[in-house]
Design an enzyme around this catalytic site. Structure first.
Site, mmCIF file in Angstrom:
data_model
loop_
_atom_site.group_PDB
_atom_site.id
_atom_site.type_symbol
_atom_site.label_atom_id
_atom_site.label_comp_id
_atom_site.label_asym_id
_atom_site.label_seq_id
_atom_site.Cartn_x
_atom_site.Cartn_y
_atom_site.Cartn_z
ATOM 1 N N CYS A 138 -22.108 -16.392 37.847
ATOM 2 C CA CYS A 138 -22.459 -15.188 37.088
ATOM 3 C C CYS A 138 -23.960 -15.216 36.808
ATOM 4 C CB CYS A 138 -21.678 -15.164 35.772
ATOM 5 S SG CYS A 138 -22.273 -13.889 34.634
ATOM 6 N N CYS A 149 -17.992 -10.380 34.970
ATOM 7 C CA CYS A 149 -17.685 -11.791 34.764
ATOM 8 C C CYS A 149 -16.559 -11.891 33.742
ATOM 9 C CB CYS A 149 -18.936 -12.522 34.263
ATOM 10 S SG CYS A 149 -18.587 -14.236 33.811
ATOM 11 N N HIS A 201 -10.662 4.180 37.634
ATOM 12 C CA HIS A 201 -10.146 2.960 38.272
ATOM 13 C C HIS A 201 -11.271 2.006 38.672
ATOM 14 C CE1 HIS A 201 -6.072 5.057 39.346
ATOM 15 N NE2 HIS A 201 -6.166 4.717 38.078
ATOM 16 N N ARG A 210 -14.261 -3.593 51.823
ATOM 17 C CA ARG A 210 -14.391 -2.182 51.437
ATOM 18 C C ARG A 210 -15.805 -1.892 50.921
ATOM 19 N NH1 ARG A 210 -9.507 -0.934 47.706
ATOM 20 N NH2 ARG A 210 -10.373 1.161 47.723
ATOM 21 N N GLN A 246 -10.390 8.785 40.494
ATOM 22 C CA GLN A 246 -9.644 7.528 40.652
ATOM 23 C C GLN A 246 -10.322 6.680 41.728
ATOM 24 O OE1 GLN A 246 -5.094 8.385 40.549
ATOM 25 N NE2 GLN A 246 -6.076 10.275 41.176
ATOM 26 N N ASP A 254 -15.264 4.486 45.277
ATOM 27 C CA ASP A 254 -16.466 4.693 46.090
ATOM 28 C C ASP A 254 -17.517 5.443 45.257
ATOM 29 O OD1 ASP A 254 -16.384 7.660 46.515
ATOM 30 O OD2 ASP A 254 -14.533 7.224 47.602
ATOM 31 N N GLY A 300 -6.801 16.026 46.022
ATOM 32 C CA GLY A 300 -6.621 14.899 46.947
ATOM 33 C C GLY A 300 -6.015 13.660 46.329
HETATM 34 C C1 BJW Z 1 -6.153 14.942 51.474
HETATM 35 C C2 BJW Z 1 -6.829 14.767 52.663
HETATM 36 C C3 BJW Z 1 -7.831 15.701 52.929
HETATM 37 C C4 BJW Z 1 -5.373 13.221 52.569
HETATM 38 N N1 BJW Z 1 -8.085 16.675 52.054
HETATM 39 N N2 BJW Z 1 -6.423 15.915 50.621
HETATM 40 C C5 BJW Z 1 6.790 3.308 35.945
HETATM 41 C C6 BJW Z 1 6.611 4.638 35.562
HETATM 42 C C7 BJW Z 1 5.355 5.126 35.217
HETATM 43 C C8 BJW Z 1 4.246 4.298 35.268
HETATM 44 C C9 BJW Z 1 4.431 2.987 35.637
HETATM 45 C C10 BJW Z 1 5.687 2.497 35.970
HETATM 46 N N3 BJW Z 1 5.550 1.182 36.313
HETATM 47 C C11 BJW Z 1 4.237 0.846 36.206
HETATM 48 C C12 BJW Z 1 3.542 1.935 35.792
HETATM 49 C C13 BJW Z 1 2.080 2.028 35.566
HETATM 50 C C14 BJW Z 1 1.296 1.931 36.847
HETATM 51 C C15 BJW Z 1 1.814 2.992 37.835
HETATM 52 O O1 BJW Z 1 1.445 4.141 37.805
HETATM 53 N N4 BJW Z 1 2.650 2.575 38.782
HETATM 54 C C16 BJW Z 1 3.240 3.534 39.729
HETATM 55 C C17 BJW Z 1 3.179 2.957 41.127
HETATM 56 C C18 BJW Z 1 4.614 3.889 39.257
HETATM 57 N N5 BJW Z 1 -0.088 2.234 36.494
HETATM 58 C C19 BJW Z 1 -0.914 1.292 36.082
HETATM 59 O O2 BJW Z 1 -0.584 0.106 36.040
HETATM 60 C C20 BJW Z 1 -2.267 1.745 35.596
HETATM 61 N N6 BJW Z 1 -2.490 1.242 34.286
HETATM 62 C C21 BJW Z 1 -1.717 1.639 33.243
HETATM 63 O O3 BJW Z 1 -0.813 2.431 33.355
HETATM 64 O O4 BJW Z 1 -2.118 1.097 32.030
HETATM 65 C C22 BJW Z 1 -1.336 1.413 30.861
HETATM 66 C C23 BJW Z 1 -1.634 2.760 30.258
HETATM 67 C C24 BJW Z 1 -0.631 3.451 29.632
HETATM 68 C C25 BJW Z 1 -0.871 4.685 29.042
HETATM 69 C C26 BJW Z 1 -2.145 5.242 29.093
HETATM 70 C C27 BJW Z 1 -3.148 4.543 29.704
HETATM 71 C C28 BJW Z 1 -2.868 3.322 30.303
HETATM 72 C C29 BJW Z 1 -3.376 1.215 36.503
HETATM 73 C C30 BJW Z 1 -3.330 1.837 37.860
HETATM 74 C C31 BJW Z 1 -4.370 1.182 38.780
HETATM 75 C C32 BJW Z 1 -4.402 1.791 40.177
HETATM 76 N N7 BJW Z 1 -5.226 1.016 41.016
HETATM 77 C C33 BJW Z 1 -5.430 1.433 42.406
HETATM 78 C C34 BJW Z 1 -6.146 0.298 43.181
HETATM 79 C C35 BJW Z 1 -7.448 -0.167 42.512
HETATM 80 C C36 BJW Z 1 -8.662 0.529 43.040
HETATM 81 C C37 BJW Z 1 -8.852 0.378 44.557
HETATM 82 O O5 BJW Z 1 -8.598 -0.691 45.125
HETATM 83 O O6 BJW Z 1 -9.300 1.367 45.191
HETATM 84 O O7 BJW Z 1 -6.140 2.669 42.451
HETATM 85 S S1 BJW Z 1 -3.903 1.798 43.273
HETATM 86 C C38 BJW Z 1 -4.544 3.124 44.219
HETATM 87 O O8 BJW Z 1 -3.789 4.308 43.873
HETATM 88 C C39 BJW Z 1 -5.990 3.337 43.729
HETATM 89 C C40 BJW Z 1 -6.023 4.833 43.611
HETATM 90 O O9 BJW Z 1 -7.061 5.231 42.722
HETATM 91 C C41 BJW Z 1 -4.638 5.184 43.121
HETATM 92 C C42 BJW Z 1 -4.252 6.632 43.360
HETATM 93 O O10 BJW Z 1 -4.196 6.922 44.738
HETATM 94 P P1 BJW Z 1 -4.581 8.375 45.274
HETATM 95 O O11 BJW Z 1 -6.006 8.624 45.043
HETATM 96 O O12 BJW Z 1 -3.637 9.364 44.724
HETATM 97 O O13 BJW Z 1 -4.384 8.167 46.842
HETATM 98 P P2 BJW Z 1 -3.064 8.400 47.742
HETATM 99 O O14 BJW Z 1 -3.289 7.719 49.033
HETATM 100 O O15 BJW Z 1 -1.843 8.055 47.000
HETATM 101 O O16 BJW Z 1 -3.025 9.974 47.972
HETATM 102 C C43 BJW Z 1 -3.983 10.620 48.798
HETATM 103 C C44 BJW Z 1 -3.765 12.113 48.744
HETATM 104 O O17 BJW Z 1 -4.799 12.743 49.468
HETATM 105 C C45 BJW Z 1 -2.442 12.583 49.362
HETATM 106 O O18 BJW Z 1 -1.819 13.517 48.479
HETATM 107 C C46 BJW Z 1 -2.866 13.287 50.658
HETATM 108 O O19 BJW Z 1 -2.032 14.406 50.974
HETATM 109 C C47 BJW Z 1 -4.249 13.751 50.304
HETATM 110 N N8 BJW Z 1 -5.163 13.926 51.432
HETATM 111 N N9 BJW Z 1 -6.254 13.666 53.343
HETATM 112 C C48 BJW Z 1 -7.321 16.747 50.920
HETATM 113 N N10 BJW Z 1 -8.531 15.616 54.091
#
Ligand code: BJW
Length: 243
Positions: free
Chosen positions: A138, A119, A111, A59, A93, A96, A178
């Site tokens: 590192c 490190c 994120h 990526r 989030q 990039d 998005g």
């Molecule tokens: C367009 C378009 C166009 C397309 N024009 N639009 C149970 C209940 C609640 C929470 C939890 C639970 N069990 C576990 C949790 C917590 C967990 C969580 O949320 N899990 C869920 C799956 C339920 N979260 C965590 O663990 C987070 N940490 C945490 O909660 O710590 C504790 C805490 C508590 C309280 C406060 C603070 C902290 C960490 C989450 C880490 C996410 N990491 C990732 C990968 C790492 C980075 C990477 O590799 O890139 O981050 S996962 C992935 O999803 C990435 C993204 O940033 C993230 C969100 O995705 P996004 O951006 O929404 O993408 P998509 O594909 O889902 O959606 C795309 C959208 O675009 C769609 O709507 C399309 O329609 C649209 N679209 N083309 C406009 N042209």
């Protein structure tokens, strides 16, 4: 005289889709090709660090593709930051660097960032645009085996949360662009803002997100069309009253 309202904007993978980067949960998205459990948890990294490094190396290399460039939506948000008389905080989030390349400066990568590594032994945080391996030493402490992508995996604490909640608590407009609303805490921002009752909230997305009904306003369409139009409207008409 009333103060100019501040604006908080949350962006997700959808804003970079028309720049050539995959989303996660669309049918052609990243999670249709690889399993979260294999690449995006601390356990995956502990189990098979090379597999995780390869996923992020690919990526990171993809960001250097000359076809990957900021689009009209990234550019419109940079213009909003330059021209709005109050504060505009962009919370992304995305890992990039397309918002920076478009000119956004007041930006939190909650994120993490693909072009940074850190490190695990000495906590050094470094800019990095090359491949990383388990043998990479590192540059700060010299130890091998502790270098990891500076990204937030499931179960890890997102970055900048104190500032984000402070700005959500005082903003007059919250805009989500998005993002599918599947991942917390970002998915909960709209509820946080609505509960306070003092900010207008708008979703801009290709399709309604999980939490679409929580927004006061939802505008559907491709980001490159609806984001510039929305920015034009805010710069011309200002921020609507909270609804
Ligand atoms: C367009 C378009 C166009 C397309 N024009 N639009 C149970 C209940 C609640 C929470 C939890 C639970 N069990 C576990 C949790 C917590 C967990 C969580 O949320 N899990 C869920 C799956 C339920 N979260 C965590 O663990 C987070 N940490 C945490 O909660 O710590 C504790 C805490 C508590 C309280 C406060 C603070 C902290 C960490 C989450 C880490 C996410 N990491 C990732 C990968 C790492 C980075 C990477 O590799 O890139 O981050 S996962 C992935 O999803 C990435 C993204 O940033 C993230 C969100 O995705 P996004 O951006 O929404 O993408 P998509 O594909 O889902 O959606 C795309 C959208 O675009 C769609 O709507 C399309 O329609 C649209 N679209 N083309 C406009 N042209």
């Amino acid at each position: 005289m009333t103060e100019t309202p501040s604006i908080v904007i949350l962006t997700g993978a959808g804003i970079s889709k028309e720049s050539g980067l995959d989303t996660f949960r669309d049918s052609d998205g990243i999670w249709a090709k690889v399993r979260i459990e294999d690449v995006a948890t601390p356990e995956a990294f502990a189990r098979n660090p090379s597999r995780v490094q390869e996923f992020y190396n690919a990526r990171r290399a993809g960001l250097k593709d000359p076809k990957v460039a900021p689009n009209a939506a990234h550019e419109a948000l940079a213009r909003l930051e330059r021209e709005w008389p109050g504060e505009v905080l962009l919370v992304t989030q995305n890992i990039d660097d397309l918002h920076e390349r478009a000119g956004s400066r007041n930006l939190i990568h909650m994120h993490g960032e693909l072009l940074k590594v850190r490190c695990e032994y000495c906590d050094a945080l470094l800019e990095w645009d090359d491949a990383l391996s388990t043998a990479t030493p590192c540059p700060h402490c010299g130890r091998k085996g502790g270098m990891r992508p500076h990204v937030v995996w499931f179960g890890e604490m997102p970055l900048g949360m104190d500032t984000i909640y402070e700005k959500l608590d005082t903003c007059g407009l919250f805009v989500s662009i998005g993002t599918s609303g599947n991942v917390y805490p970002a998915a909960g921002f709209v509820q946080h803002v609505r509960y306070r009752g003092l900010a207008h909230s708008v979703e801009l997305n290709l399709e309604p997100s999980q939490g679409a009904t929580l927004f006061a306003e939802v505008i559907l369409g491709p980001a490159t069309e609806i984001v510039p139009a929305f920015v034009d409207r805010i710069l011309k008409d200002g921020v609507p009253e909270a609804a």
